[in-house]
Design a protein around this motif. Structure first.
Motif, PDB file in Angstrom:
ATOM      1  N   ALA A  61       0.322  -1.381   0.261  1.00 31.97           N
ATOM      2  CA  ALA A  61      -0.171   0.254  -0.189  1.00 31.97           C
ATOM      3  C   ALA A  61       1.293   1.045   0.215  1.00 31.97           C
ATOM      4  N   SER A  62       0.646   1.582  -0.737  1.00 34.63           N
ATOM      5  CA  SER A  62       1.885   3.698  -1.490  1.00 34.63           C
ATOM      6  C   SER A  62       1.804   3.988  -0.504  1.00 34.63           C
ATOM      7  N   LEU A  63       2.544   5.069   0.096  1.00 35.96           N
ATOM      8  CA  LEU A  63       2.267   6.224   0.483  1.00 35.96           C
ATOM      9  C   LEU A  63       2.421   7.046  -0.644  1.00 35.96           C
ATOM     10  N   LYS A  64       2.455   6.897  -1.626  1.00 41.91           N
ATOM     11  CA  LYS A  64       3.325   7.809  -2.356  1.00 41.91           C
ATOM     12  C   LYS A  64       1.829   8.085  -4.105  1.00 41.91           C
ATOM     13  N   SER A  65       1.726   9.361  -4.602  1.00 41.26           N
ATOM     14  CA  SER A  65       0.698   9.448  -5.817  1.00 41.26           C
ATOM     15  C   SER A  65       0.998   9.941  -6.992  1.00 41.26           C
ATOM     16  N   ASP A  66       0.749   9.238  -8.074  1.00 40.73           N
ATOM     17  CA  ASP A  66       0.725   9.876  -9.744  1.00 40.73           C
ATOM     18  C   ASP A  66       0.583  11.174  -9.389  1.00 40.73           C
ATOM     19  N   ARG A  67      -0.249  12.274  -8.406  1.00 35.43           N
ATOM     20  CA  ARG A  67      -0.736  13.558  -8.692  1.00 35.43           C
ATOM     21  C   ARG A  67       0.853  14.118  -8.747  1.00 35.43           C
ATOM     22  N   ARG A  68       0.789  15.487  -9.628  1.00 39.76           N
ATOM     23  CA  ARG A  68       2.184  16.365 -10.007  1.00 39.76           C
ATOM     24  C   ARG A  68       2.756  16.244  -8.397  1.00 39.76           C
ATOM     25  N   VAL A  69       1.416  17.421  -7.771  1.00 36.61           N
ATOM     26  CA  VAL A  69       1.941  18.417  -6.481  1.00 36.61           C
ATOM     27  C   VAL A  69       1.317  16.941  -5.709  1.00 36.61           C
ATOM     28  N   ASP A  70       1.128  15.859  -4.711  1.00 30.90           N
ATOM     29  CA  ASP A  70       0.600  15.772  -4.028  1.00 30.90           C
ATOM     30  C   ASP A  70       1.350  16.577  -1.741  1.00 30.90           C
ATOM     31  N   LEU A  71      -0.034  17.428  -1.691  1.00 31.15           N
ATOM     32  CA  LEU A  71      -0.123  18.166  -0.860  1.00 31.15           C
ATOM     33  C   LEU A  71      -1.024  17.611   0.835  1.00 31.15           C
ATOM     34  N   ARG A  72      -1.150  16.584   0.547  1.00 31.97           N
ATOM     35  CA  ARG A  72      -1.606  15.420   1.773  1.00 31.97           C
ATOM     36  C   ARG A  72      -0.505  15.216   2.760  1.00 31.97           C
ATOM     37  N   PRO A  73      -0.457  15.984   3.920  1.00 31.82           N
ATOM     38  CA  PRO A  73       0.198  15.590   4.938  1.00 31.82           C
ATOM     39  C   PRO A  73       0.765  14.097   5.520  1.00 31.82           C
ATOM     40  N   ASP A  74       1.456  13.651   6.443  1.00 27.14           N
ATOM     41  CA  ASP A  74       1.807  12.418   6.187  1.00 27.14           C
ATOM     42  C   ASP A  74       1.186  11.971   6.942  1.00 27.14           C
ATOM     43  N   GLY A  75       0.534  12.353   8.259  1.00 26.54           N
ATOM     44  CA  GLY A  75      -0.345  11.633   8.729  1.00 26.54           C
ATOM     45  C   GLY A  75      -1.240  11.381   7.912  1.00 26.54           C
ATOM     46  N   GLN A  76      -1.888  12.029   7.301  1.00 27.66           N
ATOM     47  CA  GLN A  76      -3.156  11.581   6.632  1.00 27.66           C
ATOM     48  C   GLN A  76      -3.189  10.685   5.429  1.00 27.66           C
ATOM     49  N   LYS A  77      -2.109  10.691   5.115  1.00 25.94           N
ATOM     50  CA  LYS A  77      -1.377   9.721   3.869  1.00 25.94           C
ATOM     51  C   LYS A  77      -1.574   8.523   5.540  1.00 25.94           C
ATOM     52  N   ARG A  78      -0.600   8.088   5.825  1.00 27.12           N
ATOM     53  CA  ARG A  78      -0.772   7.028   7.335  1.00 27.12           C
ATOM     54  C   ARG A  78      -2.435   6.764   7.912  1.00 27.12           C
ATOM     55  N   ALA A  79      -3.148   7.695   7.770  1.00 29.47           N
ATOM     56  CA  ALA A  79      -4.271   6.840   8.363  1.00 29.47           C
ATOM     57  C   ALA A  79      -5.117   6.965   6.928  1.00 29.47           C
ATOM     58  N   GLN A  80      -4.968   7.030   5.473  1.00 33.35           N
ATOM     59  CA  GLN A  80      -5.383   6.288   4.269  1.00 33.35           C
ATOM     60  C   GLN A  80      -4.861   5.373   4.787  1.00 33.35           C
ATOM     61  N   GLN A  81      -4.017   4.838   4.580  1.00 31.74           N
ATOM     62  CA  GLN A  81      -2.926   3.474   4.394  1.00 31.74           C
ATOM     63  C   GLN A  81      -3.532   2.560   5.335  1.00 31.74           C
ATOM     64  N   ALA A  82      -3.534   3.027   7.043  1.00 31.92           N
ATOM     65  CA  ALA A  82      -4.447   2.571   7.990  1.00 31.92           C
ATOM     66  C   ALA A  82      -5.508   1.624   7.814  1.00 31.92           C
ATOM     67  N   ALA A  83      -6.245   2.969   7.034  1.00 33.51           N
ATOM     68  CA  ALA A  83      -8.345   2.177   6.685  1.00 33.51           C
ATOM     69  C   ALA A  83      -8.060   1.584   5.808  1.00 33.51           C
ATOM     70  N   ARG A  84      -7.166   1.653   4.813  1.00 31.02           N
ATOM     71  CA  ARG A  84      -7.604   0.620   3.447  1.00 31.02           C
ATOM     72  C   ARG A  84      -6.743  -0.465   3.738  1.00 31.02           C
ATOM     73  N   VAL A  85      -5.909  -0.995   4.640  1.00 35.71           N
ATOM     74  CA  VAL A  85      -5.358  -2.006   4.913  1.00 35.71           C
ATOM     75  C   VAL A  85      -5.967  -3.540   6.052  1.00 35.71           C
ATOM     76  N   THR A  86      -6.998  -1.892   6.496  1.00 39.45           N
ATOM     77  CA  THR A  86      -7.761  -2.544   7.650  1.00 39.45           C
ATOM     78  C   THR A  86      -8.560  -2.970   7.042  1.00 39.45           C
ATOM     79  N   GLU A  87      -9.535  -2.353   5.957  1.00 40.87           N
ATOM     80  CA  GLU A  87     -11.008  -2.878   5.514  1.00 40.87           C
ATOM     81  C   GLU A  87      -9.894  -4.329   4.489  1.00 40.87           C
ATOM     82  N   LEU A  88      -9.036  -4.548   3.821  1.00 43.44           N
ATOM     83  CA  LEU A  88      -8.583  -5.492   3.067  1.00 43.44           C
ATOM     84  C   LEU A  88      -8.585  -7.015   3.965  1.00 43.44           C
ATOM     85  N   THR A  89      -7.638  -6.488   5.623  1.00 43.25           N
ATOM     86  CA  THR A  89      -8.382  -7.468   6.262  1.00 43.25           C
ATOM     87  C   THR A  89      -9.302  -8.400   7.122  1.00 43.25           C
ATOM     88  N   GLU A  90      -9.898  -7.491   7.125  1.00 43.59           N
ATOM     89  CA  GLU A  90     -11.646  -7.712   7.350  1.00 43.59           C
ATOM     90  C   GLU A  90     -11.751  -8.025   6.581  1.00 43.59           C
TER      91      GLU A  90
END
Length: 347
Positions: A260-289
């Motif tokens: 689950a990559s924290l990077k984006s193909d968007r030209r400019v990625d303004l997401r703060p690190d905390g948001q990236k980590r939260a998104q990663q955790a949410a998606r990986v949680t959903e997958l595992t469940e």
């Protein structure tokens, strides 16, 4: 594994999380937490890395050769076969008491050059011979195979067109590979494997239509492999939706290449690190469940595509740099926040 990571822009935002989840404390090995094998991929060049070996032996009980069992590693220009690297991987799995998952017999991106210019009869004969001899060599050692890898078009608009489909037929080359592999090893669990099935609903639907077509034709397909190279920005519920649809076939399901990559193909990625980590955790949680919600006999294995962040294919691309953190352990072998998301979902 896709040749490049396709990332969707999504509307999902985790409003309740103000920061990144922290890394978890030491816990029991992953292979002791899941009621099915926990897999990892690797290559023979890593076998001499003591830290990698220790981590893999402790945490995982299934092994997928990342490259050495692909056609590019086995098939010579004259279409003779070189098993030296594949054998090294099979031996590694055996020495460490790990189940071996073969990856992959037929892939659209490999094999064109050795088969170029062959008449149809020779092409078909050598296609069958390759699938038969590779499968038979690891009979009794490889419990399963990705028989055909990534058959669906990138955008989900039908199937890919390539040298195999052009010579043997769009559906027929797939059926042929499964038939030959099943004949060579009747006990092996045979998978159709692809990526972006959760990320792109259109592609996931096209993949499942192909599964249905193969089953109706009597093809010996036993499982669905979803690579799960997750786009952390997809909408909540998208992963669960795909798993519900896939489960209806009653086949075994393999999370076959999770990261689950924290990077984006968007030209400019303004997401703060905390948001990236939260998104990663949410998606990986959903997958595992979603995986754990499957019936017991449909949970084949839960495989991550690399042991440590430093092992990830996403960090080998010079254009991407080496700073991505898509896996369960960091370069030192310590659990990452993504590891914590998996463990929390299991609890």
């Amino acid at each position: 594994m896709p040749t490049r990571r396709s990332v969707l822009s999504g509307s999902f935002a985790l409003a309740a999380c103000a920061g990144a989840p922290s890394a978890p404390a030491a816990t029991r090995p992953l292979k002791d937490l899941l009621p099915c094998p926990v897999g990892v991929c690797g290559m023979s060049g890593q076998f001499g890395d003591a830290g990698w070996r220790e981590l893999v032996a402790r945490e995982f009980d299934q092994f997928t050769p990342e490259w050495e069992m692909k056609m590019e590693a086995i098939l010579r220009p004259d279409r003779s076969l070189d098993f030296s690297r594949a054998d090294a991987c099979a031996d590694f799995a055996g020495r460490n008491g790990m189940r071996l998952h073969g990856h992959a017999l037929v892939w659209y991106s490999q094999g064109a050059e050795p088969f170029a210019g062959l008449d149809k009869s020779t092409f078909a004969r050598d296609y069958d011979r390759y699938v038969r001899e590779v499968t038979a060599r690891y009979r009794g050692r490889a419990v399963s195979w990705d028989v055909v890898n990534e058959p669906v078009a990138e955008d989900g608009d039908g199937l890919r067109t390539h040298h195999w489909s052009q010579s043997l037929g769009e559906i027929d080359h797939i059926r042929r590979a499964f038939d030959v592999a099943h004949e060579a090893d009747p006990d092996a669990v045979l998978f159709l494997n692809d990526y972006n099935l959760e990320n792109l609903p259109r592609k996931g639907a096209a993949f499942l239509r192909l599964v249905e077509t193969l089953m109706k034709a009597g093809t010996p397909i036993h499982g669905i492999g979803t690579q799960s190279h997750l786009d952390v920005e997809i909408a909540e519920g998208q992963i669960a939706g795909f798993f519900r649809e896939a489960a209806q076939f009653g086949l075994k399901i393999h999370v076959s290449e999770l990261d689950a990559s924290l990077k984006s193909d968007r030209r400019v990625d303004l997401r703060p690190d905390g948001q990236k980590r939260a998104q990663q955790a949410a998606r990986v949680t959903e997958l595992t469940e979603s995986f754990m919600a499957l019936p017991d006999d449909q949970r084949f294995a839960f495989t991550v595509w690399g042991a440590r962040n430093s092992d990830s294919w996403l960090n080998r691309d010079a254009r991407a740099g080496s700073g991505d953190q898509p896996l369960l352990f960091d370069a030192s072998g310590a659990p990452t926040p993504m590891h914590g998301a998996v463990v929390a979902a299991l609890d």
